[in-house]
Every structure is written in structure tokens, then in C-alpha cells.
Design a protein around this motif. Structure first.
Motif, PDB file in Angstrom:
ATOM      1  N   GLU A 264       0.858  -1.188   0.000  1.00  0.00           N
ATOM      2  CA  GLU A 264       0.000   0.000   0.000  1.00  0.00           C
ATOM      3  C   GLU A 264       0.891   1.233   0.000  1.00  0.00           C
ATOM      4  OE1 GLU A 264      -3.342   1.068  -0.738  1.00  0.00           O
ATOM      5  OE2 GLU A 264      -3.746  -0.644   0.593  1.00  0.00           O
ATOM      6  N   ILE A 265       0.516   2.247  -0.775  1.00  0.00           N
ATOM      7  CA  ILE A 265       1.276   3.509  -0.795  1.00  0.00           C
ATOM      8  C   ILE A 265       0.331   4.629  -0.380  1.00  0.00           C
ATOM      9  CG2 ILE A 265       2.601   5.122  -2.211  1.00  0.00           C
ATOM     10  CD1 ILE A 265       3.256   2.740  -4.045  1.00  0.00           C
ATOM     11  N   ILE A 266       0.667   5.334   0.710  1.00  0.00           N
ATOM     12  CA  ILE A 266      -0.210   6.406   1.191  1.00  0.00           C
ATOM     13  C   ILE A 266       0.540   7.720   1.117  1.00  0.00           C
ATOM     14  CG2 ILE A 266      -1.548   7.261   3.152  1.00  0.00           C
ATOM     15  CD1 ILE A 266      -1.419   4.146   4.033  1.00  0.00           C
ATOM     16  N   PHE A 267       0.015   8.642   0.346  1.00  0.00           N
ATOM     17  CA  PHE A 267       0.669   9.930   0.163  1.00  0.00           C
ATOM     18  C   PHE A 267       0.334  10.849   1.333  1.00  0.00           C
ATOM     19  CE2 PHE A 267       0.746  14.215  -1.858  1.00  0.00           C
ATOM     20  CZ  PHE A 267       2.132  14.248  -2.050  1.00  0.00           C
TER      21      PHE A 267
ATOM     22  N   ILE B 115       5.868   9.797   2.292  1.00  0.00           N
ATOM     23  CA  ILE B 115       5.025   8.706   1.796  1.00  0.00           C
ATOM     24  C   ILE B 115       5.080   7.568   2.793  1.00  0.00           C
ATOM     25  CG2 ILE B 115       4.932   6.882   0.046  1.00  0.00           C
ATOM     26  CD1 ILE B 115       5.609   9.007  -2.022  1.00  0.00           C
ATOM     27  N   GLU B 116       3.914   7.087   3.144  1.00  0.00           N
ATOM     28  CA  GLU B 116       3.852   5.952   4.050  1.00  0.00           C
ATOM     29  C   GLU B 116       3.703   4.694   3.212  1.00  0.00           C
ATOM     30  OE1 GLU B 116       0.853   6.236   7.145  1.00  0.00           O
ATOM     31  OE2 GLU B 116       0.766   4.052   7.270  1.00  0.00           O
ATOM     32  N   LEU B 117       4.520   3.702   3.546  1.00  0.00           N
ATOM     33  CA  LEU B 117       4.471   2.441   2.806  1.00  0.00           C
ATOM     34  C   LEU B 117       4.032   1.326   3.737  1.00  0.00           C
ATOM     35  CD1 LEU B 117       7.919   2.735   0.984  1.00  0.00           C
ATOM     36  CD2 LEU B 117       5.652   3.113  -0.030  1.00  0.00           C
TER      37      LEU B 117
ATOM     38  N   ASP C 153      12.108  10.268  -2.457  1.00  0.00           N
ATOM     39  CA  ASP C 153      12.585   8.886  -2.559  1.00  0.00           C
ATOM     40  C   ASP C 153      11.473   7.948  -2.998  1.00  0.00           C
ATOM     41  OD1 ASP C 153      14.963   9.800  -1.686  1.00  0.00           O
ATOM     42  OD2 ASP C 153      14.724   9.113   0.398  1.00  0.00           O
ATOM     43  N   GLY C 154      10.254   8.254  -2.514  1.00  0.00           N
ATOM     44  CA  GLY C 154       9.160   7.298  -2.741  1.00  0.00           C
ATOM     45  C   GLY C 154       8.443   7.505  -4.044  1.00  0.00           C
ATOM     46  N   ALA C 155       8.839   8.532  -4.809  1.00  0.00           N
ATOM     47  CA  ALA C 155       8.073   8.880  -6.003  1.00  0.00           C
ATOM     48  C   ALA C 155       7.996   7.727  -7.007  1.00  0.00           C
ATOM     49  CB  ALA C 155       8.682  10.115  -6.665  1.00  0.00           C
ATOM     50  N   GLY C 156       9.069   6.943  -7.070  1.00  0.00           N
ATOM     51  CA  GLY C 156       9.104   5.903  -8.092  1.00  0.00           C
ATOM     52  C   GLY C 156       8.459   4.585  -7.689  1.00  0.00           C
ATOM     53  N   TYR C 157       8.080   4.448  -6.441  1.00  0.00           N
ATOM     54  CA  TYR C 157       7.583   3.148  -5.990  1.00  0.00           C
ATOM     55  C   TYR C 157       6.200   2.853  -6.544  1.00  0.00           C
ATOM     56  CZ  TYR C 157      11.421   3.161  -2.621  1.00  0.00           C
ATOM     57  OH  TYR C 157      12.643   3.177  -2.043  1.00  0.00           O
ATOM     58  N   ARG C 158       5.972   1.566  -6.882  1.00  0.00           N
ATOM     59  CA  ARG C 158       4.669   1.104  -7.338  1.00  0.00           C
ATOM     60  C   ARG C 158       4.245  -0.070  -6.461  1.00  0.00           C
ATOM     61  NH1 ARG C 158       4.942   5.115  -9.059  1.00  0.00           N
ATOM     62  NH2 ARG C 158       5.170   5.943 -11.167  1.00  0.00           N
ATOM     63  N   LEU C 159       2.964  -0.303  -6.410  1.00  0.00           N
ATOM     64  CA  LEU C 159       2.471  -1.464  -5.658  1.00  0.00           C
ATOM     65  C   LEU C 159       3.130  -2.723  -6.198  1.00  0.00           C
ATOM     66  CD1 LEU C 159      -1.378  -0.977  -5.199  1.00  0.00           C
ATOM     67  CD2 LEU C 159       0.461  -0.539  -3.583  1.00  0.00           C
TER      68      LEU C 159
END
Lengths: 588, 379
Positions: B328-331, B336-338, B355-361
Motif C-alpha cells: 500500500e502507498i499512502i501519500f 510517503i507511508e508504505l 525517494d518514494g516517487a518511483g515506488y509502485r504497488l
């Protein structure tokens, strides 16, 4: 569905505005249609009686027949006559004194109940209301037994050796009238004071203590300024009741205690000079309302009390542990219990004499009997009167429930100045002295061709029962979350189904409470009813005739039974209403 | 009694704090609670149970806890609106447990403000002085000062209903300060204000307290507020003190599961310790600890204590470094909370927005934590 109805399409502007205008017109017509019954009620049952009273006061009476001959003769005779001036002064003076005494007894009581009692609060409040369910006339009549020559007070004083001969000083004086009127007023002032004191937020009292104010200074600086407006209303209520009462002066006042109300009533009955009675009523009204205007003005408070919900425990009262404070607490309790004794003494007398084997309502007691109870059932006069009273009561409650709820719905939505004004007009009969309202209604019904009897009494009672019931329901509706109705309509329910499924269940207990109160008001009414009654009297009027012309103790038995039944009813109702009227919602 | 108190202290794991002593605001406690217990209804658990507390002069002290934790009752016991069933309240070393509120040298700022609706601002503020019999001219001077302190001088003649929420708040504060009490009690005073005004008032309050040098006891359920404003704070739960300490103590070294869960966002991992290593019950994940641990315990790790990086190199995982999958990615705006799955074990971690901009589920990432950021809570 909803979106189609509410969102108007902005396209085709000219047509749109035309449609909107039509829609607005229809809305307006609908609103007027909804308010039409209200306007009709206000005109026919409030404004017309007052207007006719005023018109009659300028006419003349010729051997009991009213002649439409305009002049100021009535007013001239009222003002010129020393008797009337003295009577008016005495009436106002006695009424103000009794209202003052009632307030100074009832307010401390209410304060004590509200601030000192915890678990038995509701019981203490109910104990003050319950006597209202037993015939006012009988309670007043019981004072004759207590204060009369062979009464309780004289026997007690003689037993104590304070006096050696029975005194006649206690009965048939203006002082007796004053005391009895005070006795009648105490419950009314108590209730208005109690609700006002309960409404003062706990946090304000704590903030005052926190600022270094002890109990007394907190009272004078915070509690009293915030409650005095309601106390003034209670005081005014007591004053109006006293001014409009002709029953008490005639029963316990004797010749010396006659008040203006008695004279007005006799213009209707014996003398048959309605125009003169109307003129006296108008003079009385002007005098009383001038007085009340001063009182209300004096009690005005600046600032707005937020009706915030209090949570948690009420602020505690700090008491010392020393002897002095213990004595003070004890004295407070004694003073608190005294009014209860006074309230219940007449009831005790009624019950006592319902078992007394004598037709005379005086001491010494003659022995135990149940014959009054037995003869109640065979006494067709009493049973007929009881049936008539119940019939009227049920009729009034039926009218009051439907009309009162309807008006409440109209008023709970309208917040304009006009709405406030028409609400005030509608409530006016509650504020009219009983004798004035009675005469005004008698005149109106005669003009309107309504014969004295059941219909006239029901309509007459409805003039003051409907506003009372309406006010209770309005108070409940105002507390209702407005989004409930919106949610219901959003779910597709129309006005009627929204009322039936959503609003009505929410106001049901308030309605039951209002209906019970309305029934009580009607059941015990004698002052107005006397002007409207036909061939069959209601029970209070029946008793009124009896205590004037020849008393049978059967009515004691009747009211002992009624008292018991109403005690049970009010305890049951108290259960139902507990959460609604008194309770703060307890956390689960 | 003393023994009981000691036992209580041990259980509560109260750390000696030296925060204020160094600033020179120390001295004997202005207020002390000793084993104070209060219950409202017999048979139900007490609202406040055996609370011990010492508050130093000039301190900004917060009582923090969820609703029903007993913090407001504690405040009411100090103010004198309630009296304790057991234990005592000491003000300046004197037992005031049976002293009515109008004889205590404390004043309260109520949650509802409790301004007298029929009195003007001026009358409201001068009320405590009037009740204490202070001369008229002295009263006027001090009311003026108090109103100046809260920047409300222009509103003297207004009635409370003519003021906004924030203005009423200031007047309530002025009324509490005007009599120069030794302690001011504030019962969630900012609860009714909107977020922006609340943040503004936090600063006002903090400045004010520093200026007037009065002890503030502040009740709140807002952990951010308590951490930001307090010199020390006490975390309460179910009528008991869970932990007492400076904001950073409480934040970084929670002493109970409750505190770790209530303040900030923490991963609470049930585990079993064997020497320097603890393995989670589900997962399994193996953590290296600074101190040896044997038997079951809970590891508390702040969500921002995890550092998250892309799992480019699968080889050579260092100690306290794990591979996890993003569930789960919470903006959050400032980050960003992962929500991550490491085997069976679920974790929450925070990374910067950049740092979290590129992360995908479903992406695999490497998370790591420093051993000093792991708090061991023995159950």
C-alpha cells in the motif's frame, strides 16, 4: 429524483426564469396554504375574543340584554367608583404579594433540588407536580378545614396552649386569600425556576469557584443573573393566575377578601352585565400587563447563554465539617421539606374526609366509613360530570395533538420576525387572566352562535392547551437534527412519509408528555369552564356549585380515587419522559 | 505506603529526568499528587488509579491520553472540583485534598471557555480579582495587563457571544492568569478551534507561559500538541500513568506498548529473544539488538526509523536489513507511508516524497533499521 427537482437547468434562460417564477409562486401559495389554518385559529380564537371584549366594553346592558350603543359609560363607572378602584388595587396588591412569596419559596426549593439532590431529583420534582392533579377546588376547600374555626390550626394551637378559644382570624380574610394564592402558585414558579437553574452550565459554576467565589457569591454573581429572567416568568405566571382567580377569594376570602375577578365573574352570572364586565376586564388587563412589562424589563439580562451540553458530574457543593455548617445544612433541609408539607396538607385533608362519617367538612372527625366511596357509583350527578370532564379532556387532547403538532411543525421551520409574532399571539390565551379569557370566550361563542356545552368547552380549553402542547413539541423539534428530515427526503420520502416515519417517532414521547399535560390542564379547569358550561357541568364546575351551595363528601372520595390513578399515571409517564425532559443522556 | 509507592515507580519505569533542573526552573514541586485514586461509580474501574505526580515551578506539563484515560479527572482533582477517594493533592507542599476550589491558588481554562455570558470581557477578566477582594484601581490595572498579554485590549466592552472562538479562548486565558495563580490548568483549551487557529494558539500559549513563568498543566489528547509544547508530559491510559518524561524520552524511549502505539506511528512486533538476536513470531524476521534479550518481548520501531531503498542488489543483506514487498502507498504530503510485507510480517515505513516517487504497488524494496532505534518492551 431529488437532483432533478432541485437543480434547475441554466439553459434557455427566459423559459427558465419563467418556470422559476411559476415555481416560486407555487411555493408561496403552498406556504400560505400551510399557514392558513394557523391564521384562522389565531383570528377566531385569540384576536376575535379580545376584539369582541374590547367592543363589548363600549356597549351597554339593558336588563341583561346587550345593547349596541357606543359610549364610555362603563369605563366612567369603573374609574369613578371607589369600590372598583379599591378592588383593583387590592387585587393587584394581593396578587403581587402572593407571587412574591411563592417565588421566594419556590426558587430556593428549586435551587436546592437542582444543586443539592442527586439521585432523588426527579422524585422531588414530581412530588411538586403531583398535587396539581388533584382538584384545585378541593385543595382550596381543604384549606377551609385547616384554617376554619374548628380546623386543624385552631385545634393545634389550643392543644399547645397558645390560644384558649378557637380563633376566626385565619379564615375569610384577605390574608387567607393571599396565602392560598401563594399555595396555588408555588408549583408553577418552581417548575420555571427549576428548568432555568438546570440550564446553567456546570462549567460556569466551576469557573466561578475557580475564580475564588464561594457558594453564595457564585449564586449572586452567576446563577441568579442567568436565571432571573425565568424567575420573572414564573413570577408573572403566578401573578396572572392570582389576578384571574375568582374561585379562591369566594371560597376562603369572604366579603373582606373579594377581588376584582369575583366582580367580573358576577357580571357574567348573577348581574348579567357583560359590557361592564368587559370594561373591567380591559382595565384589569391594561394594569396587569403594565405591571408585567416592568417586571420583565427589570429582569432583562444581557448576553446569550449557549445551550451547550453539560457532561460529567454536576459541580459539587463544598460543605464544611464544622458544627455551624452542619446546623446550616440541617436548617436548609427543614426549610426544604416545609413547602412539601404545605403542598400535601390539603391532600391529606381530602383523603381523611373521604373516610369521615359526616356530611360536614369540619373537625372533630365523626368516625370511619366507606359509604362515600360506595355512593360515588350511584350518584348520577357526579358520574355524569365525570363523564363530561373526560369527554372534554379527550376532545381537547385530540384537538391539541393534531393542531399543536401542525402548528409546531410550521413554527419549527419559520424563523422570521412574523413567525415569532404569530407565535406570541397564539400563546396569548395562556397569559390572559382566567376570568378575562372566560368572559371573552363566552362573548365570542355567543356572537358566533356556539351554544354553551361540550363543543364550547373543548374550543375554550383548546385556546390555552394548544399553545402549551405546541411549545413542548416545538422545543423537541428544535433539538432534532435537521439533516434527519433531509436524509429522509433524500431517500425518496415525501413530506408526509418523512413526518410519519422519521419525525413522528422522534417527537412521540414529547407528544405523549404534552398530551398528558394538556389533559391535566383541561381536567381541572374551572375558571374559564364556568363561562362555557352547558346543562351538564364538568367535575370541577360541579364541585364549584357544590362547595357554594351544599357539599357532599363524595367528591373527596372521587378525588382520592383520581389522585391515586393520576399518581400511577404520572409515575408511568415519568418513566417515559425521564430521558426526554430531565435526563442527560448517560454514557453506555 | 512508601513501599507501595516504590513498587509503583518501579512498575511504571519512571526515568529520572534532568530537563528542567538545568534551566534553573527547578526547586521543590509546586504541585504533587500522591497515590491519588478517584472513582465516580462504585463497582466500576476508577477514573484515576493511584497516580503519583510531581510538577515543578514554571514547568509546562502535559497530561496526554485518549478520551476516558483519566486526564480530565486528574485536572479536576487538582482544581478541586472533585476530591480524591484516596491519596492527597499537595499545592506548595500543603495538602489541599479537602480544600474547596475557591480557596485553591490554581485557575482553570475550561474546554468550553466558561465565560460568564452576562458579563463583558472586562467583567469576566476582573471577576477573580473581585472575588479575592482586590481594590478597584489595582483591579483595573491588572485587567489591562492581562488583556494586553492576550492582545484583546480593544474588546473590553464586548459580551462573550460577540466574540469568535479564538477570542473567547484568549479571554478565558486572561481570566485564568489575572489572579497570578501558582498553577494554571488547561483542559483541552484548543479542542474547539480549527487547525490553523489551533497551531497559532499553540505558539501564543507557549510564549505566554514562558513570559509569565507560571506552571501550566495542559490536558490534551493530541500527541503532536503535547510533544510540541511540553517541558515534560505524562501519558495516561485507563486511569493510570503509563509514562512520565520529556517529549523526546516519551517519543524515542516508550516504556510500554500503549505509549509506543499511542504516540507517533510504531511497528509493534511480537518476538522471542535469544541472546543478541530476536526473531518475530510471524515473518520470520531476525533483529540484532544492542542488549541481550531472552524470552518473549515486543519490539517497537518507529515507522520513520526504517530506511527504505530500492532492492537492486539482492546479495549481501546486512544485519537488520530485509527485503519487503509494497502492499500500500499512502501519500502524506511531506512524505510517503508504505505498508510492506516482509514474509508474513506486515510493516509500516515512511520515506520522503522524493525517494518514494518511483515506488509502485508490488515493488520489492530493502528496508533497514539501526539497532539503537529498536525499543525492546518486555511484556
Amino acid at each position: 429524483m431529488t437532483s432533478v427537482q432541485t437543480v434547475q437547468s441554466p439553459s434557455s434562460a427566459s423559459e427558465g426564469t419563467k418556470g422559476q417564477r411559476l415555481g416560486k409562486l407555487r411555493d408561496r401559495a403552498g406556504t400560505i396554504g400551510l399557514r392558513l389554518p394557523l391564521a384562522g385559529w389565531m383570528f377566531l380564537l385569540v384576536l376575535a375574543p379580545l376584539g369582541l371584549l374590547l367592543i363589548y366594553s363600549f356597549w351597554q346592558s339593558d336588563n341583561g340584554l346587550t345593547v349596541r350603543h357606543w359610549n364610555l359609560e362603563n369605563y366612567r363607572s369603573v374609574v369613578a367608583s371607589k369600590t372598583y378602584r379599591v378592588l383593583l388595587w387590592r387585587t393587584l396588591y394581593t396578587a403581587v404579594c402572593s407571587a412574591l412569596l411563592a417565588t421566594s419559596v419556590a426558587f430556593p426549593m428549586a435551587y436546592f433540588v437542582s444543586r443539592r439532590l442527586r439521585r432523588h431529583k426527579l422524585t422531588a420534582v414530581l412530588l411538586i407536580i403531583i398535587p396539581l392533579w388533584v382538584s384545585l377546588l378541593l385543595r382550596i376547600f381543604a384549606w377551609k378545614v385547616i384554617l376554619g374555626e374548628n380546623g386543624f390550626l385552631n385545634s393545634a394551637l389550643m392543644d399547645a396552649g397558645i390560644i384558649h378559644q378557637p380563633s376566626t382570624a385565619f379564615l375569610y380574610t384577605r390574608f387567607t386569600v393571599f396565602l392560598t394564592l401563594t399555595y396555588i402558585a408555588i408549583p408553577f414558579v418552581f417548575i420555571t425556576s427549576y428548568t432555568a437553574i438546570e440550564r446553567v452550565p456546570h462549567s460556569l459554576i466551576e469557573a466561578s469557584q475557580d475564580s475564588g467565589a464561594n457558594g453564595w457569591r457564585t449564586f449572586t454573581n452567576v446563577v441568579w443573573p442567568l436565571t432571573k429572567q425565568s424567575v420573572a416568568i414564573g413570577f408573572s405566571l403566578a401573578l396572572l393566575i392570582a389576578v384571574g382567580d375568582y374561585v379562591t377569594p369566594q371560597l376562603v376570602g369572604g366579603l373582606d377578601g373579594t377581588m376584582l375577578g369575583s366582580v367580573i365573574a358576577s357580571q357574567f352570572g348573577l348581574v348579567g352585565n357583560w359590557p361592564l364586565g368587559a370594561a373591567m376586564s380591559c382595565v384589569l388587563l391594561v394594569a396587569v400587563f403594565a405591571l408585567l412589562a416592568i417586571v420583565v424589563r427589570a429582569a432583562r439580562v444581557r448576553g446569550v447563554l449557549d445551550s451547550e451540553a453539560d457532561s460529567g458530574t454536576p459541580p459539587r457543593t463544598w460543605r464544611g465539617t464544622g458544627l455551624g455548617s452542619r446546623v446550616r445544612t440541617g436548617a436548609a433541609w427543614v426549610l426544604f421539606v416545609c413547602p412539601y408539607v404545605v403542598l400535601y396538607l390539603p391532600l391529606f385533608v381530602i383523603v381523611l374526609f373521604s373516610f369521615n362519617n359526616s356530611t360536614a367538612q369540619s373537625l372533630p372527625l365523626a368516625g370511619f366509613t366507606l359509604s362515600w366511596y360506595k355512593s360515588v357509583w350511584s350518584d348520577s350527578g357526579i358520574m355524569e360530570a365525570l363523564r363530561q370532564t373526560i369527554e372534554v379532556g379527550v376532545g381537547v387532547v385530540a384537538v391539541g395533538s393534531i393542531v399543536g403538532t401542525y402548528f409546531a411543525l410550521v413554527f419549527s421551520r419559520a424563523r422570521s420576525r412574523g413567525a415569532a409574532l404569530s407565535q406570541a399571539v397564539l400563546t396569548l390565551p395562556v397569559l390572559l387572566p382566567g376570568v378575562v379569557l372566560g368572559l371573552a370566550l363566552a362573548i365570542t361563542f355567543q356572537v358566533g352562535g356556539i351554544q354553551p356545552g361540550t363543543t364550547a368547552i373543548i374550543l375554550g380549553h383548546a385556546t390555552f392547551v394548544v399553545p402549551v402542547m405546541m411549545l413542548i413539541i416545538v422545543a423537541r423539534l428544535r433539538r432534532l437534527d435537521p439533516s434527519l428530515a433531509q436524509a429522509s427526503m433524500d431517500c425518496g420520502a415525501g413530506h408526509i412519509r418523512t413526518f410519519w416515519y422519521v419525525i413522528f417517532p422522534e417527537i412521540r414521547s414529547a407528544l405523549i408528555g404534552a398530551a398528558l399535560l394538556g389533559f391535566t390542564l383541561s381536567f381541572d379547569e374551572v375558571i374559564v369552564t364556568f363561562f362555557l358550561v352547558g346543562p351538564t357541568p364538568t367535575l370541577p364546575v360541579y364541585i364549584w356549585n357544590q362547595v357554594r351551595f351544599g357539599f357532599t363528601p363524595e367528591v373527596n372520595a372521587v378525588f382520592t380515587i383520581i389522585g391515586l390513578i393520576s399518581l400511577m399515571a404520572i409515575l408511568a409517564a415519568g418513566r417515559i419522559l425521564r430521558s426526554d425532559l430531565f435526563g442527560r443522556r448517560q454514557p453506555a | 505506603m512508601a513501599v507501595a509507592a516504590d513498587a509503583q515507580q518501579g512498575e511504571l519505569n519512571v526515568r529520572p529526568t534532568n530537563g528542567r533542573g538545568e534551566d534553573g526552573v527547578g526547586g521543590p514541586p509546586v504541585l504533587a499528587l500522591r497515590q491519588v485514586t478517584k472513582s465516580y461509580e462504585p463497582g466500576r474501574p476508577p477514573a484515576v488509579a493511584a497516580v503519583d505526580l510531581e510538577i515543578r515551578p514554571g514547568e509546562f506539563f502535559s497530561l496526554l491520553g485518549p478520551s476516558g484515560s483519566g486526564k480530565t479527572t486528574t485536572l479536576r482533582l487538582i482544581a478541586g472540583f472533585e476530591s480524591p477517594d484516596q491519596g492527597s493533592v499537595f499545592l506548595d507542599g500543603i495538602d489541599v485534598s479537602r480544600v474547596p476550589p475557591y480557596k485553591r491558588d490554581v485557575s482553570t481554562v475550561f474546554q468550553s471557555y466558561a465565560l460568564f455570558p452576562h458579563m463583558t470581557v472586562e467583567k469576566n477578566v476582573s471577576y477573580p480579582l473581585r472575588m479575592r477582594g482586590i481594590a478597584v484601581d489595582e483591579r483595573a490595572r491588572r485587567v489591562g495587563e492581562a488583556l494586553e498579554l492576550v492582545s484583546m485590549t480593544d474588546y473590553r466592552a464586548r459580551l462573550p457571544h460577540q466574540l469568535s472562538g479564538g477570542q473567547r479562548q484568549r479571554i478565558a486565558l486572561a481570566r485564568a492568569l489575572v489572579s497570578r495563580p501558582s498553577v494554571v490548568l488547561l483542559d483541552e483549551p484548543l479542542g474547539a478551534l480549527d487547525l490553523q487557529l489551533r497551531q497559532q494558539m499553540q505558539i501564543v500559549l507557549k510564549h505566554l507561559q514562558r513570559d509569565v513563568q507560571v506552571t501550566f498543566i495542559y490536558v490534551t489528547h493530541d500527541q503532536g500538541e503535547a510533544l510540541a509544547m511540553s517541558d515534560r508530559l505524562a501519558v495516561m491510559n485507563e486511569g493510570r500513568l503509563e509514562q512520565l518524561g520529556t517529549p523526546s524520552d516519551v517519543y524515542y524511549r516508550p516504556s510500554t506498548r500503549f505509549v509506543a502505539g499511542f504516540i507517533g506511528k510504531s511497528n509493534l512486533l511480537a518476538c522471542t529473544g535469544e541472546g543478541q538476536v530476536a526473531s518475530t513470531v510471524v515473518g520470520p524476521m531476525r533483529f540484532e539488538l544492542l542488549e541481550p534479550l531472552n524470552g518473549p518481548a515486543t519490539l517497537a520501531i518507529r515507522y520513520e526509523a526504517f530506511s527504505v531503498g530500492p532492492s537492486s542488489t539482492e546479495v549481501g543483506l546486512a544485519p537488520n536489513q530485509f527485503v519487503a514487498v509494497i502492499r500500500e502507498i499512502i501519500f502524506l504530503g511531506d512524505g510517503i507511508e508504505l505498508v510492506l510485507a516482509c514474509g508474513e510480517q506486515q510493516l509500516v515505513a515512511k520515506c520522503s516524497s522524493v525517494d518514494g516517487a518511483g515506488y509502485r504497488l508490488g515493488d520489492s524494496v530493502v528496508v533497514s533499521v539501526r539497532p539503537e532505534d529498536i525499543v525492546v518492551l518486555r511484556d
